[in-house]
Design a protein around this motif. Structure first.
Motif, PDB file in Angstrom:
ATOM      1  N   GLU A   1     -11.252  16.941   1.854  1.00  0.00           N
ATOM      2  CA  GLU A   1     -10.476  17.046   0.799  1.00  0.00           C
ATOM      3  C   GLU A   1     -10.048  15.588   0.033  1.00  0.00           C
ATOM      4  O   GLU A   1      -8.980  15.242   0.879  1.00  0.00           O
ATOM      5  N   THR A   2     -10.259  15.670  -0.651  1.00  0.00           N
ATOM      6  CA  THR A   2     -10.518  14.125  -1.223  1.00  0.00           C
ATOM      7  C   THR A   2      -8.852  13.550  -1.762  1.00  0.00           C
ATOM      8  O   THR A   2      -9.176  12.082  -1.490  1.00  0.00           O
ATOM      9  N   PHE A   3      -8.126  14.403  -2.755  1.00  0.00           N
ATOM     10  CA  PHE A   3      -7.100  13.513  -2.762  1.00  0.00           C
ATOM     11  C   PHE A   3      -6.767  13.290  -1.434  1.00  0.00           C
ATOM     12  O   PHE A   3      -5.717  12.217  -1.173  1.00  0.00           O
ATOM     13  N   LEU A   4      -6.568  14.203  -0.293  1.00  0.00           N
ATOM     14  CA  LEU A   4      -5.632  13.845   0.888  1.00  0.00           C
ATOM     15  C   LEU A   4      -5.870  12.822   1.409  1.00  0.00           C
ATOM     16  O   LEU A   4      -5.519  12.212   2.371  1.00  0.00           O
ATOM     17  N   THR A   5      -7.367  12.474   1.702  1.00  0.00           N
ATOM     18  CA  THR A   5      -8.030  11.330   2.453  1.00  0.00           C
ATOM     19  C   THR A   5      -7.898  10.299   1.838  1.00  0.00           C
ATOM     20  O   THR A   5      -7.828   9.457   2.944  1.00  0.00           O
ATOM     21  N   VAL A   6      -8.442  10.537   0.456  1.00  0.00           N
ATOM     22  CA  VAL A   6      -7.971   9.133   0.050  1.00  0.00           C
ATOM     23  C   VAL A   6      -6.472   8.292   0.181  1.00  0.00           C
ATOM     24  O   VAL A   6      -6.568   7.140   0.455  1.00  0.00           O
ATOM     25  N   GLY A   7      -5.108   9.316   0.037  1.00  0.00           N
ATOM     26  CA  GLY A   7      -4.473   9.029   0.472  1.00  0.00           C
ATOM     27  C   GLY A   7      -3.973   8.823   1.566  1.00  0.00           C
ATOM     28  O   GLY A   7      -3.454   7.585   1.418  1.00  0.00           O
ATOM     29  N   ILE A   8      -4.130   9.233   2.473  1.00  0.00           N
ATOM     30  CA  ILE A   8      -4.156   8.870   3.873  1.00  0.00           C
ATOM     31  C   ILE A   8      -4.624   7.305   4.472  1.00  0.00           C
ATOM     32  O   ILE A   8      -4.006   6.955   4.861  1.00  0.00           O
ATOM     33  N   SER A   9      -6.300   7.292   3.840  1.00  0.00           N
ATOM     34  CA  SER A   9      -6.987   6.506   4.045  1.00  0.00           C
ATOM     35  C   SER A   9      -6.182   4.967   3.880  1.00  0.00           C
ATOM     36  O   SER A   9      -6.543   3.715   4.124  1.00  0.00           O
ATOM     37  N   LEU A  10      -5.736   5.178   2.164  1.00  0.00           N
ATOM     38  CA  LEU A  10      -5.077   3.760   1.996  1.00  0.00           C
ATOM     39  C   LEU A  10      -3.703   3.046   2.088  1.00  0.00           C
ATOM     40  O   LEU A  10      -3.650   2.322   2.755  1.00  0.00           O
ATOM     41  N   ILE A  11      -3.101   4.315   2.817  1.00  0.00           N
ATOM     42  CA  ILE A  11      -2.089   4.037   3.602  1.00  0.00           C
ATOM     43  C   ILE A  11      -2.169   3.342   5.244  1.00  0.00           C
ATOM     44  O   ILE A  11      -1.603   2.542   5.364  1.00  0.00           O
ATOM     45  N   ILE A  12      -2.754   4.212   5.644  1.00  0.00           N
ATOM     46  CA  ILE A  12      -3.642   3.578   6.924  1.00  0.00           C
ATOM     47  C   ILE A  12      -4.103   2.252   6.525  1.00  0.00           C
ATOM     48  O   ILE A  12      -3.274   1.111   7.116  1.00  0.00           O
ATOM     49  N   GLY A  13      -4.782   1.864   5.585  1.00  0.00           N
ATOM     50  CA  GLY A  13      -5.665   0.609   5.592  1.00  0.00           C
ATOM     51  C   GLY A  13      -4.031  -0.411   4.744  1.00  0.00           C
ATOM     52  O   GLY A  13      -3.679  -1.241   6.246  1.00  0.00           O
ATOM     53  N   PHE A  14      -3.608  -0.251   4.375  1.00  0.00           N
ATOM     54  CA  PHE A  14      -2.206  -1.202   4.123  1.00  0.00           C
ATOM     55  C   PHE A  14      -1.680  -1.429   5.268  1.00  0.00           C
ATOM     56  O   PHE A  14      -1.060  -2.664   5.380  1.00  0.00           O
ATOM     57  N   ILE A  15      -0.827  -0.289   5.722  1.00  0.00           N
ATOM     58  CA  ILE A  15      -0.492  -0.415   7.411  1.00  0.00           C
ATOM     59  C   ILE A  15      -0.842  -1.452   8.212  1.00  0.00           C
ATOM     60  O   ILE A  15      -0.261  -1.971   8.144  1.00  0.00           O
ATOM     61  N   VAL A  16      -2.119  -1.040   8.176  1.00  0.00           N
ATOM     62  CA  VAL A  16      -2.765  -2.153   9.310  1.00  0.00           C
ATOM     63  C   VAL A  16      -2.937  -3.571   8.923  1.00  0.00           C
ATOM     64  O   VAL A  16      -2.315  -4.377   9.475  1.00  0.00           O
ATOM     65  N   GLY A  17      -3.004  -3.646   7.642  1.00  0.00           N
ATOM     66  CA  GLY A  17      -2.965  -5.244   7.491  1.00  0.00           C
ATOM     67  C   GLY A  17      -1.944  -5.667   7.155  1.00  0.00           C
ATOM     68  O   GLY A  17      -2.081  -6.878   7.289  1.00  0.00           O
ATOM     69  N   PHE A  18      -0.784  -5.342   6.672  1.00  0.00           N
ATOM     70  CA  PHE A  18       0.636  -4.624   6.981  1.00  0.00           C
ATOM     71  C   PHE A  18       0.862  -5.337   7.709  1.00  0.00           C
ATOM     72  O   PHE A  18       1.469  -6.934   8.277  1.00  0.00           O
ATOM     73  N   LEU A  19       0.700  -5.255   9.818  1.00  0.00           N
ATOM     74  CA  LEU A  19       0.507  -5.664  10.521  1.00  0.00           C
ATOM     75  C   LEU A  19       0.215  -6.624  11.230  1.00  0.00           C
ATOM     76  O   LEU A  19       0.844  -7.351  12.186  1.00  0.00           O
ATOM     77  N   ALA A  20      -1.104  -6.536  10.878  1.00  0.00           N
ATOM     78  CA  ALA A  20      -2.013  -7.836  11.598  1.00  0.00           C
ATOM     79  C   ALA A  20      -1.945  -8.925  10.710  1.00  0.00           C
ATOM     80  O   ALA A  20      -2.208  -9.912  11.049  1.00  0.00           O
TER      81      ALA A  20
END
Length: 297
Positions: free
Chosen positions: A60-79
């Motif tokens: 599902e495009t919307f759900l996939t992109v949304g969750i992926s953006l959130i994960i990428g942002f959180i990991v980048g912030f923590l790193a």
């Protein structure tokens, strides 16, 4: 989500979590530049693989992109957090870019032997995160003496040979379907099925006690693309797919009847559902580019 996807999630969680832990633990050992680069690498490779896994599993495009953006942002912030505000910004941006690219990649990979390509991405992830962990350990421990400034020509050539060999093996084997290469049996299925069902756009089985519907996938969509059924009567759906496995139509779903992202392999696939409510309901391919209707009376 299959077992290999679960294994991939475990690798990402352990690898990314441990690398971020090392950054926090040895944050005083890095200068600003090396800290920024480490946060960017961790964020982009994690976002890429995480987005690919979610795209393959969800579809599902919307759900996939949304969750992926959130994960990428959180990991980048923590790193980047242990290093400073610039590392946070660069890590978060890298995570967003990796997440959205991974999501798009995963949505396409679900139609082209997803397990194989996910394995290749996981291999890249293990290598890259491994280098990050080694770099951090060397920078933080004076007992180790490894030249982290450059790679030897031998390592570069060996890596290139392995990658080229892997892709040549994939291309020449039966593990990956190459568009346009259809065998004789597949062509025969296409001709036979097309002669039986071509031209039909609607089927009414609402008066049958054990309704069975035969559906053909064509380059223009579904035939039939409208099915009339009776409420409460189980329906057997036999879908014949003569198309290449990379086609969008190779994934089928009827969300209202709990049929989601079914992989339609070349040949015939049988599905069954029980329409428990009256009305009109949509069936479609994985990307919802081709659709049809089920009318429950």
């Amino acid at each position: 989500m299959n077992i290999f996807s679960i294994i991939s999630v475990a690798f990402v969680a352990i690898g990314t979590g441990y690398s971020i832990f090392l950054v926090y633990r040895h944050k005083n050992k890095f200068n600003n530049t090396s800290g920024i680069l480490i946060s960017m690498v961790i964020a982009v490779i994690t976002g890429l693989l995480a987005g690919s896994i979610i795209g393959i599993a969800s579809g599902e495009t919307f759900l996939t992109v949304g969750i992926s953006l959130i994960i990428g942002f959180i990991v980048g912030f923590l790193a980047g957090h242990p290093v400073g505000i610039l590392a946070i910004l660069m890590g978060a941006i890298s995570g967003l870019m990796g997440g959205i690219n991974g999501a798009i990649l995963g949505l396409f990979l679900q139609y082209i032997n997803p397990t194989l390509f996910l394995g290749i991405l996981l291999g890249f992830y293990v290598v890259i995160i491994g280098f990050v962990i080694i770099y951090i350990q060397v920078a933080a421990n004076t007992k180790f003496s490894i030249n982290t400034e450059e790679l030897s020509p031998f390592a570069i050539i060996a890596g290139g040979i392995i990658l080229v060999s892997l892709f040549l093996f994939m291309y020449s084997s039966d593990m990956v379907k190459i568009p346009g290469k259809n065998d004789t049996a597949q062509t025969q299925i296409t001709q036979e099925t097309h002669s039986q069902t071509a031209g039909k756009t609607e089927v009414d089985v609402s008066g049958e006690s054990s309704p069975k519907v035969k559906m053909l996938l064509t380059e223009k969509g579904y035939s039939p693309n409208m099915i009339r059924v009776k409420k409460g009567v189980p329906v057997e759906l036999e879908i014949t797919n003569p198309l290449d496995s990379s086609s969008c139509l190779s994934t089928f779903m009827i969300p209202d009847f709990n049929i989601n992202n079914i992989n339609l392999k070349t040949g015939s696939t049988k599905l069954s559902f029980t329409p428990d409510k009256t009305g009109e309901y949509t069936f479609s391919c994985g990307m919802q580019m081709f659709t049809g209707k089920i009318i429950v009376e």
